[in-house]
Scaffold this motif. Structure first.
Motif, short mmCIF file in Angstrom:
data_model
loop_
_atom_site.label_atom_id
_atom_site.label_comp_id
_atom_site.label_asym_id
_atom_site.label_seq_id
_atom_site.Cartn_x
_atom_site.Cartn_y
_atom_site.Cartn_z
N ARG A 51 2.68 11.17 6.39
CA ARG A 51 2.20 10.46 5.29
C ARG A 51 1.67 10.83 4.03
O ARG A 51 2.14 10.52 2.97
CB ARG A 51 0.97 9.41 5.89
CG ARG A 51 0.48 8.41 5.07
CD ARG A 51 1.45 7.13 4.99
NE ARG A 51 0.75 6.22 4.17
CZ ARG A 51 1.27 4.95 3.70
NH1 ARG A 51 2.74 4.73 4.29
NH2 ARG A 51 0.90 4.20 3.04
N GLN A 56 6.32 3.77 6.62
CA GLN A 56 5.88 2.57 5.96
C GLN A 56 5.71 2.62 4.37
O GLN A 56 5.03 3.20 3.98
CB GLN A 56 4.33 2.45 6.55
CG GLN A 56 4.44 2.15 7.95
CD GLN A 56 5.27 0.60 8.58
OE1 GLN A 56 5.08 -0.24 7.71
NE2 GLN A 56 6.07 1.04 9.32
N ASP A 73 4.50 0.90 1.82
CA ASP A 73 3.39 -0.21 1.54
C ASP A 73 3.11 -0.05 0.12
O ASP A 73 3.53 0.75 -0.86
CB ASP A 73 2.40 -0.44 2.56
CG ASP A 73 1.81 1.09 2.62
OD1 ASP A 73 1.84 2.06 1.79
OD2 ASP A 73 1.20 1.45 3.54
N GLU A 74 1.90 -0.91 -0.31
CA GLU A 74 1.52 -1.13 -1.70
C GLU A 74 0.97 0.46 -2.09
O GLU A 74 0.94 0.96 -3.18
CB GLU A 74 0.52 -1.94 -1.87
CG GLU A 74 1.24 -3.45 -1.80
CD GLU A 74 0.22 -4.40 -2.38
OE1 GLU A 74 -0.90 -4.68 -1.89
OE2 GLU A 74 0.57 -4.90 -3.24
N GLU A 75 0.41 1.19 -1.07
CA GLU A 75 -0.25 2.44 -1.59
C GLU A 75 1.04 3.44 -1.83
O GLU A 75 0.84 4.27 -2.94
CB GLU A 75 -1.00 2.96 -0.15
CG GLU A 75 -1.70 4.21 -0.43
CD GLU A 75 -2.19 5.05 0.89
OE1 GLU A 75 -3.00 5.97 0.74
OE2 GLU A 75 -1.88 4.53 1.96
N ASN A 79 11.32 -4.13 7.79
CA ASN A 79 10.10 -4.66 7.82
C ASN A 79 9.04 -3.57 7.57
O ASN A 79 7.84 -3.69 7.51
CB ASN A 79 9.86 -5.23 9.21
CG ASN A 79 10.19 -4.35 10.43
OD1 ASN A 79 11.76 -4.05 10.53
ND2 ASN A 79 9.38 -3.67 11.16
N ASN A 80 9.58 -2.43 7.72
CA ASN A 80 8.86 -1.21 6.95
C ASN A 80 8.69 -0.98 5.76
O ASN A 80 7.78 -0.35 5.20
CB ASN A 80 9.35 0.22 7.65
CG ASN A 80 10.85 0.43 6.98
OD1 ASN A 80 11.73 -0.61 7.18
ND2 ASN A 80 11.07 1.59 6.66
N ASP A 117 7.48 -3.01 2.13
CA ASP A 117 6.76 -4.52 1.78
C ASP A 117 7.76 -4.71 0.50
O ASP A 117 7.49 -4.05 -0.53
CB ASP A 117 5.26 -4.02 1.15
CG ASP A 117 4.51 -5.22 0.66
OD1 ASP A 117 5.20 -6.29 0.27
OD2 ASP A 117 3.33 -5.22 0.52
#
Ligand code: NAP
Ligand code: GLV
Length: 320
Positions: free
Chosen positions: A37, A57, A59-61, A80-81, A83
């Motif tokens: 990550r 993932q 995401d927003e981060e 789905n991983n 956003d």
């Protein structure tokens, strides 16, 4: 200055070489281990393009850490991983790899269904462990596939490809979607069913819906109780669609007969997962699309999408 592309896994050079002509390519050196990550966040900071796997993932981060990002291409049909809403809000294109993996994934779904029905893995292990001592009248007996009723939850591209295979086995097919497919019903003689009816009437329940907030936990305690006691659940979609605790309990208490799982809530599935202690579960390490030609075809779609964006053309298979 070329735009920067970060590739989250080590890809074959034949796939990467054309990308080097239009991108400054940075690639995570491992083909097997997911990019950590913190490395993803660091690499995303300078990337214009990301080539991602389902284990990443986005995401927003990640999106917030990536001010230059313009395109994400995901090596999977499921996304789905990512956003996608957050990506769209930031104008970041997202692409996936449908169609090229449909038949390969349908093959695997049907193989897993058959392996689970006849407990092929259990029989093989027994043989290797020296437990095949004689031909027994009721030894290694399983369930019949031919002539049985198959309920497909998610009759999309892969669902239809499984339906065609099931017809070759004289199976009676039910399906559940949000929208009915009347033409397909006429063509193949399959029947639409609301979810409780599909669960109650099927010998095999095969999950092939995308993972979303709508399908999270779609198969829980209540749904498992609606299945036949002889019923077999096959999940080739995403782990989070099934409540694994409820599934463990249903299998342990023989509330349903067996399950075949290619996907898990947490992947790789932890080796201390209670599901792995059960003899009536057949497990695979998320290999639905894993044939060499199909994986190369998926990579090619990702490569083509990245090349198209760099050339100011429309990338293939945008999900928004
Ligand atoms: P698809 O063509 O989009 O089919 C999905 C089907 O699910 C559609 O027919 C859709 O119909 C239905 N659906 C969606 N949401 C639903 C809901 N809330 N309730 C009931 N039905 C719903 O996708 P696909 O190409 O067949 O792939 C399906 C999924 O398989 C992927 O998203 C991925 O997660 C998984 N997959 C896994 C592997 C693997 O390696 N194990 C490989 C490939 C794909 P309606 O819109 O009418 O509801
Ligand atoms: C694999 O799981 C995919 O969605 O392609």
């Amino acid at each position: 200055m070329k735009p920067v592309l970060f590739i989250n896994r080590n890809m074959p050079e034949e796939m990467v070489a054309p990308l080097r002509e239009v991108y400054e390519v940075d690639m995570w050196p491992s083909a097997s281990g997911a990019v950590p990550r913190e490395v993803l966040l660091e690499k995303a900071a300078s990337a214009h393009a990301l080539w991602t796997m389902i284990s990443d993932q986005i995401d927003e981060e990640v999106l917030d850490a990536s001010p230059n990002l313009k395109i994400i291409t995901n090596m999977a049909v499921g996304y789905n991983n990512i956003d996608v809403k957050a990506a769209q809000e930031r104008g970041v294109i997202v692409t996936n790899t449908p169609d090229v993996l449909t038949e390969t994934t349908a093959d695997l779904a049907f193989a897993l269904l058959m392996a689970t029905a006849r407990n092929l893995m259990g029989a093989e292990h027994a043989l290797r462990d020296g437990k095949w001592t004689s031909w027994e009248p009721l030894g290694f007996t399983g369930m019949d596939v031919y002539g049985a009723t198959l309920g497909i939850i998610g009759m999309g591209r892969i669902g239809e490809a499984v339906l065609r295979r099931a017809k070759g086995f004289d199976m009676n097919v039910l399906y559940h979607n949000r929208n009915r497919k009347s033409e397909m019903e006429d063509m193949y003689g399959c029947r639409y069913a609301v979810l409780p009816d599909l669960l109650a009437q099927s010998d095999f329940v095969l999950i092939l819906v995308p993972f979303s907030e709508e399908t999270r936990g779609m198969i829980g305690k209540e749904q498992l109780e609606q299945m036949k006691k002889t019923g077999i659940l096959i999940n080739v979609a995403r782990g989070g669609i099934v409540d694994e605790e409820a599934l463990f309990e249903a299998l342990q208490k023989k509330r349903i007969h067996a399950a075949g799982l290619d996907v898990f809530e947490t992947e790789p599935v932890p080796l201390d997962s209670p599901l792995l202690t059960l003899p009536n579960v057949t497990v695979l390490p998320h290999i639905g699309s894993a044939s060499l030609p199909t994986r190369l075809a998926m990579m090619k779609l990702n490569q083509q999408a990245l090349l198209a964006w760099a050339r100011d053309e429309e990338p293939n298979h945008r999900v928004w």
